[in-house]
Design a protein around this motif. Structure first.
Motif, short mmCIF file in Angstrom:
data_model
loop_
_atom_site.label_atom_id
_atom_site.label_comp_id
_atom_site.label_asym_id
_atom_site.label_seq_id
_atom_site.Cartn_x
_atom_site.Cartn_y
_atom_site.Cartn_z
N MET A 1 0.83 -1.18 0.00
CA MET A 1 0.00 0.00 0.00
C MET A 1 0.89 1.25 0.00
N THR A 3 2.14 5.03 0.65
CA THR A 3 2.03 5.91 1.81
C THR A 3 1.20 7.14 1.44
N THR A 4 0.77 7.86 2.45
CA THR A 4 0.02 9.08 2.23
C THR A 4 0.84 10.07 1.40
N ILE A 7 0.79 8.89 -2.27
CA ILE A 7 -0.52 9.17 -2.86
C ILE A 7 -0.66 10.65 -3.15
N TYR A 58 -9.87 13.12 -3.65
CA TYR A 58 -9.12 12.02 -3.05
C TYR A 58 -8.03 12.51 -2.13
N GLY A 119 0.81 0.53 -5.48
CA GLY A 119 0.23 0.43 -4.14
C GLY A 119 -0.87 1.43 -3.86
N LEU A 120 -1.31 2.14 -4.89
CA LEU A 120 -2.40 3.10 -4.70
C LEU A 120 -3.68 2.36 -4.33
N PRO A 121 -4.58 3.04 -3.62
CA PRO A 121 -5.87 2.42 -3.32
C PRO A 121 -6.61 2.04 -4.61
N THR A 122 -7.31 0.92 -4.57
CA THR A 122 -7.98 0.40 -5.75
C THR A 122 -8.94 1.40 -6.37
N ASP A 123 -9.71 2.10 -5.54
CA ASP A 123 -10.68 3.06 -6.09
C ASP A 123 -9.97 4.21 -6.81
N LEU A 124 -8.82 4.64 -6.30
CA LEU A 124 -8.06 5.70 -6.97
C LEU A 124 -7.47 5.19 -8.28
#
Length: 151
Positions: A1, A3-4, A7, A58, A119-124
């Motif tokens: 995943m 990191t902030t 992202i 986002y 590793g970005l969130p799936t929705d993004l």
């Protein structure tokens, strides 16, 4: 995943390139005479504003697009800004060729965002992929118009 920070960096890059594309489209609208091109650039500019707003959703307050040229990403994004200067006083083919170069730049930025940040969130990721697909359609429209004038 991711990191902030990672992202946030991806979002900044994508937001900035959409801002640059919007500005390039605004310059093109001012400089072109053909109403079909004005309409196309208006739609493309609105598309980038919509994409920017969606991406900002986002990032929340963590995403701030820098207004100076100190970030490494801004060097890549200046491409659309440099391209917009090519619109002034140019014929239809030159304007479309410059716009295609700008579209290549934005597509490259989206491709890098997807390739470098698994590793970005799936929705993004889904949003970025959808936006990239819509941008590809715009790119292909610009290219087809450019090529049509060569025949």
């Amino acid at each position: 995943m991711a990191t902030t920070t990672e992202i946030s960096s991806v979002l900044k890059d994508l937001i900035q390139i959409n801002v640059d594309r919007y500005n390039g489209c605004q310059k093109a609208i001012e400089d072109v005479q053909d109403s079909d091109l004005k309409d196309m650039f208006m739609r493309m500019g609105q598309q980038s504003l919509n994409f920017k707003n969606e991406l900002e959703g986002y990032g929340g307050s963590d995403v701030h697009v820098p207004t100076d040229d100190t970030s490494a990403a801004s060097k890549v994004h200046r491409a659309w800004i440099d391209i917009k200067s090519a619109f002034t006083g140019k014929d239809r083919h030159s304007v479309l060729a410059a716009a295609e170069t700008g579209e290549d730049t934005i597509l490259k930025t989206y491709k890098e965002a997807l390739n470098d940040n698994t590793g970005l969130p799936t929705d993004l990721i889904q949003v970025i992929q959808r936006q990239k697909q819509e941008l590809l359609q715009s790119h292909n429209m610009v290219k087809a118009l450019r090529d049509a004038k060569l025949s």
